[in-house]
Design a protein around this motif. Structure first.
Motif, mmCIF file in Angstrom:
data_model
loop_
_atom_site.group_PDB
_atom_site.id
_atom_site.type_symbol
_atom_site.label_atom_id
_atom_site.label_comp_id
_atom_site.label_asym_id
_atom_site.label_seq_id
_atom_site.Cartn_x
_atom_site.Cartn_y
_atom_site.Cartn_z
ATOM 1 N N ARG B 166 -24.751 -16.508 -8.230
ATOM 2 C CA ARG B 166 -23.791 -16.246 -7.165
ATOM 3 C C ARG B 166 -24.119 -17.081 -5.929
ATOM 4 N NH1 ARG B 166 -20.655 -11.924 -5.418
ATOM 5 N NH2 ARG B 166 -21.205 -10.626 -7.189
ATOM 6 N N ARG B 167 -23.115 -17.729 -5.323
ATOM 7 C CA ARG B 167 -23.342 -18.542 -4.128
ATOM 8 C C ARG B 167 -23.320 -17.651 -2.899
ATOM 9 N NH1 ARG B 167 -18.966 -22.647 -3.655
ATOM 10 N NH2 ARG B 167 -20.324 -23.964 -2.442
ATOM 11 N N GLN B 169 -23.187 -16.960 1.305
ATOM 12 C CA GLN B 169 -22.316 -17.454 2.366
ATOM 13 C C GLN B 169 -22.924 -18.707 3.012
ATOM 14 O OE1 GLN B 169 -21.549 -14.345 5.108
ATOM 15 N NE2 GLN B 169 -19.426 -14.900 5.350
ATOM 16 N N LEU B 170 -24.268 -18.712 3.140
ATOM 17 C CA LEU B 170 -24.950 -19.848 3.770
ATOM 18 C C LEU B 170 -24.737 -21.120 2.943
ATOM 19 C CD1 LEU B 170 -26.832 -20.660 6.062
ATOM 20 C CD2 LEU B 170 -28.739 -20.250 4.522
ATOM 21 N N GLU B 171 -24.850 -20.990 1.603
ATOM 22 C CA GLU B 171 -24.664 -22.168 0.753
ATOM 23 C C GLU B 171 -23.231 -22.687 0.827
ATOM 24 O OE1 GLU B 171 -27.950 -21.008 -2.643
ATOM 25 O OE2 GLU B 171 -25.848 -20.489 -2.886
ATOM 26 N N VAL B 172 -22.265 -21.743 0.861
ATOM 27 C CA VAL B 172 -20.863 -22.158 0.960
ATOM 28 C C VAL B 172 -20.649 -22.964 2.230
ATOM 29 C CG1 VAL B 172 -18.524 -21.302 1.236
ATOM 30 C CG2 VAL B 172 -20.028 -20.215 -0.402
ATOM 31 N N GLN B 173 -21.220 -22.471 3.335
ATOM 32 C CA GLN B 173 -21.027 -23.145 4.626
ATOM 33 C C GLN B 173 -21.686 -24.517 4.612
ATOM 34 O OE1 GLN B 173 -23.565 -23.212 7.350
ATOM 35 N NE2 GLN B 173 -22.152 -24.010 8.869
ATOM 36 N N ARG B 174 -22.902 -24.636 4.042
ATOM 37 C CA ARG B 174 -23.605 -25.931 3.998
ATOM 38 C C ARG B 174 -22.815 -26.939 3.164
ATOM 39 N NH1 ARG B 174 -29.537 -23.623 3.170
ATOM 40 N NH2 ARG B 174 -30.113 -23.410 5.360
#
Lengths: 99, 246
Positions: B166-167, B169-174
């Motif tokens: 699961r991704r 929120q931090l990874e999505v933003q980066r």
């Protein structure tokens, strides 16, 4: 009115359900046709129970209902699994089952 | 004996909606029609001296099974088109002939049967329960196993294993910043003295409209405005006079 008329009604409903299974391609509609056939069988069981004046036919109809409920659950789960795999619920699409 | 009027009402209530299985285009309409059929069958059971089965029919079929059908219909999308091409040539007529022949055969056989009707035993719940839990108690237990197996089977069949982790929120933003997206918020849409709404773009300090400030959805629907008509209203001399005269 003679309860045998309900058996005739059940025969008509069974024919309509089988026609739906044979003619429709949408898996869910064909499945509803199967449900209608099961219910027609139930109706004939209950009317024969009335004709013979015994309770066993009604008990058997009750069993059919329970088995039909289980069958619906598994059948719809299979439809959802097929839909997830290939984005369609058409009955002609999964032709991989051909030999 | 069953009241003939009741029989004909039940017959109409079951046969006419069930024909929608063959003729209705949308699956939701078919499901609602089958709900009617189930109610008609429940009435038939009550008329045939099986009130317990009539109630069970309503609870199990209209209440549970058909609603499950509706849930699945909503899940797979109500607007699934049905393809009308025939895989086997003439399949439609063969199917219709087979089903019609079956119906005609069954009706013609049953219509010739004449059985003496015995005394009625009404299937009240206590009567059913005595038969069910004395003579058929083993069947009831097997049915319990069947129901549990069906429930577990449905869970297994509809379970979707997670293939990727699961991704967060931090990874999505980066990832968004990495592909060059604007890291800050978009400007708000236009707020003017005459018009305060989401469908007009904001103006930057030089007076140019900022296209990004209007929602993408409104643009696709052609529901945005560029503000020209408000400017025209402001610069209209006739309107100015009336407003000053007020």
């Amino acid at each position: 009115m003679d309860p045998i008329n309900f058996v005739i009604l059940a025969a008509i409903l069974f024919a309509i359900g089988s026609a739906a299974v044979l003619l429709r391609r949408n898996a869910i509609i064909a499945f509803m046709g199967v449900e209608l056939m099961l219910n027609a069988a139930n109706l004939s069981l209950v009317s024969f129970s009335r004709i013979h004046g015994e309770i066993d036919g009604q008990v058997m109809a009750f069993f059919v209902m329970v088995v039909a409920a289980a069958e619906v659950v598994v059948g719809l789960a299979i439809i959802i699994a097929v839909f997830r795999a290939r984005q369609t619920i058409s009955l002609d699409e999964p032709s991989e089952l051909k030999g | 004996m069953v009241n003939p009027l009741l029989f004909w009402i039940i017959a109409a209530l079951t046969v006419i909606p069930s024909l929608s299985l063959l003729f209705a285009r949308k699956a939701v309409h078919v499901a609602m029609a089958i709900v009617l059929v189930m109610v008609g069958l429940a009435a038939a059971y009550v008329a045939l001296g099986a009130p317990f089965l009539g109630v069970v029919q309503i609870v199990v079929y209209t209440g549970a099974v058909m609603m499950l059908f509706l849930f699945v219909l909503m899940l797979v999308g109500v607007d699934q088109r049905e393809d009308l091409k025939e895989t086997i040539k003439g399949q439609r007529w063969i199917g219709l002939l087979a089903a019609g022949g079956l119906g005609a055969f069954l009706v013609s056989v049953v219509a010739r049967v004449a059985l003496p009707v015995q005394e009625e035993t009404v299937g009240e719940p206590d009567v059913i329960a005595e038969v069910l839990f004395q003579r058929y108690v083993l069947v009831i237990e097997v049915l319990g196993f069947l129901l549990i197996t069906a429930a577990v089977g449905a869970l297994v069949l509809t379970h979707a294993p997670r293939l990727k982790p699961r991704r967060t929120q931090l990874e999505v933003q980066r990832d968004r910043v990495r592909v060059g997206a604007n890291p800050v918020n978009k400007p708000m849409p236009g707020v003017y003295a005459r018009h305060n709404a989401l469908d007009v773009p904001a103006l930057d300090p030089e007076g140019q409209p900022i296209e990004d400030s209007v929602s993408r959805v409104l643009k696709i629907r052609h529901q945005t405005q560029d503000g020209a008509e408000f400017r025209a209203q402001l610069e209209d001399p006739a309107r100015k006079d009336t407003e000053e005269g007020r």
